[in-house]
Design a protein around this motif. Sequence first.
Motif, PDB file in Angstrom:
ATOM      1  N   HIS A 401      48.261  15.755  71.807  1.00 23.56           N
ATOM      2  CA  HIS A 401      48.892  16.222  73.050  1.00 23.56           C
ATOM      3  C   HIS A 401      48.961  15.156  74.146  1.00 23.56           C
ATOM      4  N   ARG A 402      48.498  13.943  73.855  1.00 20.46           N
ATOM      5  CA  ARG A 402      48.503  12.928  74.924  1.00 20.46           C
ATOM      6  C   ARG A 402      49.926  12.523  75.312  1.00 20.46           C
ATOM      7  N   HIS A 403      50.914  12.869  74.464  1.00 26.55           N
ATOM      8  CA  HIS A 403      52.308  12.581  74.823  1.00 26.55           C
ATOM      9  C   HIS A 403      52.746  13.369  76.054  1.00 26.55           C
ATOM     10  N   LEU A 404      51.981  14.413  76.416  1.00 23.67           N
ATOM     11  CA  LEU A 404      52.307  15.203  77.607  1.00 23.67           C
ATOM     12  C   LEU A 404      52.111  14.411  78.893  1.00 23.67           C
ATOM     13  N   ILE A 405      51.369  13.315  78.812  1.00 21.68           N
ATOM     14  CA  ILE A 405      51.110  12.503  80.011  1.00 21.68           C
ATOM     15  C   ILE A 405      52.311  11.589  80.227  1.00 21.68           C
ATOM     16  N   ASP A 406      53.221  12.037  81.102  1.00 18.62           N
ATOM     17  CA  ASP A 406      54.420  11.272  81.429  1.00 18.62           C
ATOM     18  C   ASP A 406      54.480  11.044  82.934  1.00 18.62           C
ATOM     19  N   ASP A 407      55.602  10.582  83.437  1.00 19.16           N
ATOM     20  CA  ASP A 407      55.709  10.294  84.875  1.00 19.16           C
ATOM     21  C   ASP A 407      55.466  11.538  85.720  1.00 19.16           C
ATOM     22  N   LEU A 408      56.003  12.674  85.274  1.00 18.46           N
ATOM     23  CA  LEU A 408      55.784  13.917  86.033  1.00 18.46           C
ATOM     24  C   LEU A 408      54.302  14.272  86.057  1.00 18.46           C
ATOM     25  N   TYR A 409      53.638  14.084  84.944  1.00 11.58           N
ATOM     26  CA  TYR A 409      52.198  14.364  84.852  1.00 11.58           C
ATOM     27  C   TYR A 409      51.434  13.474  85.821  1.00 11.58           C
ATOM     28  N   ARG A 410      51.770  12.173  85.809  1.00 10.26           N
ATOM     29  CA  ARG A 410      51.040  11.217  86.663  1.00 10.26           C
ATOM     30  C   ARG A 410      51.278  11.494  88.143  1.00 10.26           C
ATOM     31  N   ASP A 411      52.431  12.036  88.480  1.00 11.10           N
ATOM     32  CA  ASP A 411      52.750  12.288  89.890  1.00 11.10           C
ATOM     33  C   ASP A 411      52.217  13.617  90.391  1.00 11.10           C
ATOM     34  N   GLY A 443      45.392   4.654  78.816  1.00 14.51           N
ATOM     35  CA  GLY A 443      46.612   3.862  78.855  1.00 14.51           C
ATOM     36  C   GLY A 443      47.856   4.694  79.109  1.00 14.51           C
ATOM     37  N   LYS A 444      47.798   5.989  78.787  1.00  9.65           N
ATOM     38  CA  LYS A 444      48.917   6.877  79.098  1.00  9.65           C
ATOM     39  C   LYS A 444      48.908   7.250  80.581  1.00  9.65           C
ATOM     40  N   TYR A 445      47.711   7.527  81.111  1.00 10.29           N
ATOM     41  CA  TYR A 445      47.627   7.929  82.523  1.00 10.29           C
ATOM     42  C   TYR A 445      47.861   6.735  83.441  1.00 10.29           C
TER      43      TYR A 445
END
Length: 893
Positions: A401-411, A443-445
């Motif tokens: 599920h780490r693919h869920l960490i995208d730009d929207l997640y980080r913001d 690295g994703k976050y």
Amino acid sequence: MLLHHYRFAPDASLFDVDRFRGELTGSRSPIAPFKAALREIQSRLDERFRAGADIRDLIHGRAWCLDRLLTVAWEQHEWPDGGVALLAVGGYGRGELHPHSDVDLLLLLERDDDEPYREALTAFITFLWDIGLEIGHSVRSLADCEREAAADVTVITNLLESRTIAGPERLREAMQARLATDHLWPADRFFEAKWQEQISRHHRHNNSEYHLEPNIKSSPGGLRDIQMIGWVAKRHFGSERYEDLVATGFMNDPELRILSQGQAFLWQVRYALHMLTGRAEDRLLFDHQRTIAELFGFRDTPERLAVEQFMKRYYRHVTALAGLNDMLLQHFDEAILHAGEALETVPINDRFEIKGGYIQARSRSVFRDRPAALLELFLLMAEHPEIEGVRADTIRLIRDHRHLIDDLYRDDVRHQSLFMALLRSGGNVARQLRRMNRYGVLGKYLPEFGRAVGLMQHDLFHIYTVDAHTLRLLKFIHGFRKPEARDEFPVAANLIHQLPKLELLWIAGLYHDIGKGRGGDHSTIGARDVEGFAERHGLSPRDTRLVSWLVEHHLTMSMIAQKRDITDPDVIADFARLVGDETRLDYLYVLTVADINATNPTLWNGWRASLLRQLHAETKRALRRGLENPLERDDWVQETRGEALSLLAAVGAEMARVERLWESLGEEYFLQYAPSEIAWQTQGILAHGDSQLPLILISAPAEDMAEGGTKVFIHTRSVDDLFAATAAALDQLGLSIHDARIATSSNDWTLNTFIVLDDQGQAIRDPARLEEINAHLVEELDDPDDYPQIVTRHTPRQLRHFKVPTEVIIEQDPANERTLLELIAPDRPGLLARVGRIFMEQDIALSAAKIATLGEKVEDVFFITDKAGRPLTDPERQARLRERLVEVLDVSG
């Protein structure tokens, strides 16, 4: 993807066994055709490797060819009956043979009595040696196999991977029946023994996949870790293929892909190593990294060397394999060692619980339903130090599920708040960030951190990838908080408890090297990146300025301590103005100490510790006086003289003799030394009287002092080549010079002090060793006519590989009326002696030196004048000096 037995389609173009049998028939001796066949097989394999053939076909293809050759060789000998068989075991049993791998064979006897076969066995083994085959062999009966396998898990591991090459297959089947889990090594005992074996192996490689020169077989994430999964799977599940583990649910398709691709890459590297070295080489040494990078098609770019690109791919593969190994072995642990156990389960909240000491998700949909839980899990572990780790199923859920960490997640401010809560948790933040990195979350976050994962700098100074170095730095910061740190890091251990916001240090540590590999000054790039982080995570403008300043200047304190004269009040005043306040100074000191220790274990020593402590103390003193009230040079000299006089008076020194001695010393002397050193040296000079022998005083740090080096003070007539002779004499003793202060009195007496450490980077304290140093220096320095020539010792292999061109930078130091010469050159024994001789050739006087060894190179700073004490301002003279240094040092390097 095959686990133990292989399938390889017959390939007559690789080896035509029928044609080979025909050649044997027409040959007077079978040895020559066998030797030729081995050479031809390997030549064809190498040609296909260079042409980019599938590595699996090459590795299995060599095993297939050897099977055919050994079968023919077996046929050349007379075997009395069907009571003996030839088996491939170990790696060869799996059908895996690299160019110079041992061909592991078992000559399996049905009965204990080997008398009927002894002559044939001896002749067969001798024949294999004669044809040049690198074999590892054993001769065992069925009973031997059972007995030895029961006693040694390595033996049973080897025998589990077996195939019959010649002779009756029933013997191997009988052996496997005796080795079955209901007879010996049941799955739980086998797994526990192999796990302990792996722990020991990883420990021998410092539990890190990030080695400068990794062992591709035995280091974490190497081929042994892949084999470990196979051994356990075969013993517990009876699996013959890795795909079987997918069917049982112990591995999924993406994990199988990681395993398959990682194994193929490591096989390629291992094949190349064997081919290039002509031997069974598993160490990816510097000598081979560049060659393999070129062989694999990597090319230098303005940003990264080809070898660094190649090593980044290597580290990414082994990091993924190490993480997979961890997860699968924990999965096996839960299924094998603790199968059926009723583990205590303690709920933490609606999403997580602790089961058997490990945290796990309470629902398989927890991350899909609440993506914030991907960060919450690590915060919970920081808040609950009793949690030992993450259960295997939950690790897999994280990875899935780490693919869920995208730009929207980080913001998302909720996620930003969770990450800041982790940094502010007060727990073992460093451990949780390491876990986040291992599971691919960090690295994703922080994508800027993700770009640094596996990023290697090809030198002997930075011996870890950027991400591994960064996480080691954070580990050191956490370590400073422990009570035991007060012994080795007394200042850092004290300061870290005084820092107002520890999270700012975690942030600065995370970002200090994050700009590497992106072109330009990494400190400036990192400062920019951390400002973006601070803005996203709601840090105040004051805190943002602090973390940005720390990242931008994370190298400054170390460079000033090692390259500048920190006894100079102007140097301290300039640094104090840069720092601005005590809080920044304390943050920077702790970050600097952690950074040095995390860069290379050999860098930190007592002398570097004492330099940083002195710079920190003097700067703090300057800040407390106020930047508008700097301590003037005259005031500094008078304070030092006054304190030294008080110390001498306390021991009954004759003040008139002290004053007469001091009349010949300039103010520079009182700027260079602390009052206690001046008192010690003065006592020694006065006690030495009119003796014509050099005065050698040696002072070692007290046993309870972790900081400092051994001080060697030399007082003798000022003569040509004294510095070079002293450097040579110390080199002959196996000592390294880390600082040199050179002073000459008005009546031409030297007052030279050298800070030396042994070959382990430690201060010398043993009284017998100190006496040996004293006697050697007196003997070597008593007659200038006898000064020895420095003999350059053999340069170590790693240093030979790194061609560091000599660089000479000459600048003026007008405040002190002298010239600053910075020398960057390959490190080697006797370097300072060569430099000293060149100074004497060029009529250069040396007033001080700062010695810094950084991996394979030195960055030394010399404060010089001409013989009349004037700075070197003539451009032609500077050019001659520069050319001479480059000429001598490049040739001798």
